[in-house]
Design a protein around this motif. Structure first.
Motif, mmCIF file in Angstrom:
data_model
loop_
_atom_site.group_PDB
_atom_site.id
_atom_site.type_symbol
_atom_site.label_atom_id
_atom_site.label_comp_id
_atom_site.label_asym_id
_atom_site.label_seq_id
_atom_site.Cartn_x
_atom_site.Cartn_y
_atom_site.Cartn_z
ATOM 1 N N ALA A 144 -44.894 -9.248 -15.192
ATOM 2 C CA ALA A 144 -45.274 -10.487 -15.873
ATOM 3 C C ALA A 144 -45.727 -11.539 -14.862
ATOM 4 N N ALA A 145 -45.041 -11.628 -13.727
ATOM 5 C CA ALA A 145 -45.429 -12.589 -12.693
ATOM 6 C C ALA A 145 -46.802 -12.234 -12.116
ATOM 7 N N ALA A 146 -47.079 -10.940 -11.956
ATOM 8 C CA ALA A 146 -48.384 -10.516 -11.443
ATOM 9 C C ALA A 146 -49.499 -10.879 -12.424
ATOM 10 N N VAL A 147 -49.270 -10.638 -13.708
ATOM 11 C CA VAL A 147 -50.262 -11.024 -14.725
ATOM 12 C C VAL A 147 -50.463 -12.529 -14.694
ATOM 13 N N HIS A 148 -49.361 -13.270 -14.633
ATOM 14 C CA HIS A 148 -49.425 -14.733 -14.621
ATOM 15 C C HIS A 148 -50.177 -15.261 -13.395
ATOM 16 N N SER A 149 -50.062 -14.571 -12.272
ATOM 17 C CA SER A 149 -50.749 -15.037 -11.062
ATOM 18 C C SER A 149 -52.268 -14.967 -11.210
ATOM 19 N N VAL A 150 -52.735 -14.025 -12.005
ATOM 20 C CA VAL A 150 -54.176 -13.860 -12.205
ATOM 21 C C VAL A 150 -54.672 -14.711 -13.373
ATOM 22 N N ILE A 151 -53.889 -14.725 -14.460
ATOM 23 C CA ILE A 151 -54.259 -15.493 -15.657
ATOM 24 C C ILE A 151 -53.074 -16.397 -16.003
ATOM 25 N N PRO A 152 -53.073 -17.616 -15.471
ATOM 26 C CA PRO A 152 -51.911 -18.502 -15.607
ATOM 27 C C PRO A 152 -51.478 -18.793 -17.050
ATOM 28 N N ARG A 153 -52.375 -18.668 -17.989
ATOM 29 C CA ARG A 153 -52.025 -18.947 -19.384
ATOM 30 C C ARG A 153 -51.123 -17.856 -19.961
ATOM 31 N N LEU A 154 -51.194 -16.647 -19.420
ATOM 32 C CA LEU A 154 -50.394 -15.531 -19.928
ATOM 33 C C LEU A 154 -49.051 -15.451 -19.209
ATOM 34 N N CYS A 155 -48.068 -15.028 -19.929
ATOM 35 C CA CYS A 155 -46.714 -14.786 -19.374
ATOM 36 C C CYS A 155 -46.195 -15.990 -18.598
ATOM 37 N N ASP A 156 -46.438 -17.182 -19.124
ATOM 38 C CA ASP A 156 -46.078 -18.383 -18.358
ATOM 39 C C ASP A 156 -44.576 -18.616 -18.236
ATOM 40 N N ARG A 157 -43.773 -17.981 -19.071
ATOM 41 C CA ARG A 157 -42.312 -18.131 -18.947
ATOM 42 C C ARG A 157 -41.591 -16.788 -18.899
ATOM 43 N N THR A 158 -42.315 -15.711 -19.015
ATOM 44 C CA THR A 158 -41.695 -14.394 -19.136
ATOM 45 C C THR A 158 -40.834 -14.036 -17.929
ATOM 46 N N ALA A 159 -41.386 -14.122 -16.741
ATOM 47 C CA ALA A 159 -40.639 -13.733 -15.543
ATOM 48 C C ALA A 159 -39.400 -14.603 -15.358
ATOM 49 N N SER A 160 -39.546 -15.898 -15.504
ATOM 50 C CA SER A 160 -38.391 -16.775 -15.297
ATOM 51 C C SER A 160 -37.317 -16.547 -16.361
ATOM 52 N N THR A 161 -37.722 -16.261 -17.588
ATOM 53 C CA THR A 161 -36.752 -15.978 -18.648
ATOM 54 C C THR A 161 -35.964 -14.713 -18.328
ATOM 55 N N ILE A 162 -36.652 -13.677 -17.878
ATOM 56 C CA ILE A 162 -35.981 -12.421 -17.527
ATOM 57 C C ILE A 162 -35.044 -12.631 -16.350
ATOM 58 N N VAL A 163 -35.501 -13.318 -15.319
ATOM 59 C CA VAL A 163 -34.674 -13.529 -14.122
ATOM 60 C C VAL A 163 -33.431 -14.357 -14.456
ATOM 61 N N LYS A 164 -33.578 -15.384 -15.279
ATOM 62 C CA LYS A 164 -32.412 -16.190 -15.677
ATOM 63 C C LYS A 164 -31.412 -15.355 -16.467
ATOM 64 N N ALA A 165 -31.909 -14.501 -17.365
ATOM 65 C CA ALA A 165 -31.011 -13.633 -18.137
ATOM 66 C C ALA A 165 -30.288 -12.649 -17.222
ATOM 67 N N LEU A 166 -31.001 -12.119 -16.227
ATOM 68 C CA LEU A 166 -30.373 -11.203 -15.283
ATOM 69 C C LEU A 166 -29.319 -11.917 -14.440
ATOM 70 N N ALA A 167 -29.590 -13.142 -14.053
ATOM 71 C CA ALA A 167 -28.618 -13.918 -13.273
ATOM 72 C C ALA A 167 -27.347 -14.150 -14.100
ATOM 73 N N ARG A 168 -27.522 -14.480 -15.377
ATOM 74 C CA ARG A 168 -26.355 -14.659 -16.249
ATOM 75 C C ARG A 168 -25.579 -13.350 -16.385
#
Length: 90
Positions: free
Chosen positions: A39-63
């Motif tokens: 998701a972060a790789a997609v977001h790096s190329v097209i910022p409008r896509l997956c704009d919160r996906t990576a951070s949401t997953i990482v926060k859930a994993l941290a919890r």
């Protein structure tokens, strides 16, 4: 036998799991990291896509990790540089 135990069994036992339980969790966790990275790789190329996906997953994993470590490790009191006492996980 001690070598086998130290390589495959000691760590899972130290976190309160069997080898199979630990393997399943580690495989699931790595898949979640792959999802977040993709998701972060997609977001790096097209910022409008997956704009919160990576951070949401990482926060859930941290919890998830914090919840799991609370079940295994007792809190430890550490002295903060300012002199305040903080409780953290070992």
């Amino acid at each position: 036998m001690a070598f086998f135990d130290s390589i495959f069994l000691a760590h899972p036992r130290s976190v309160g799991e069997t080898y199979t339980e630990h393997m399943k969790f580690a495989a699931w966790f790595s898949f979640q990291l792959l999802r977040a990275g993709s998701a972060a790789a997609v977001h790096s190329v097209i910022p409008r896509l997956c704009d919160r996906t990576a951070s949401t997953i990482v926060k859930a994993l941290a919890r998830e990790l914090a919840d799991r470590s609370c079940k295994v490790s007792p809190p430890v009191n550490l002295k903060a540089p300012s002199g305040d006492t903080k409780t953290t996980q070992a």
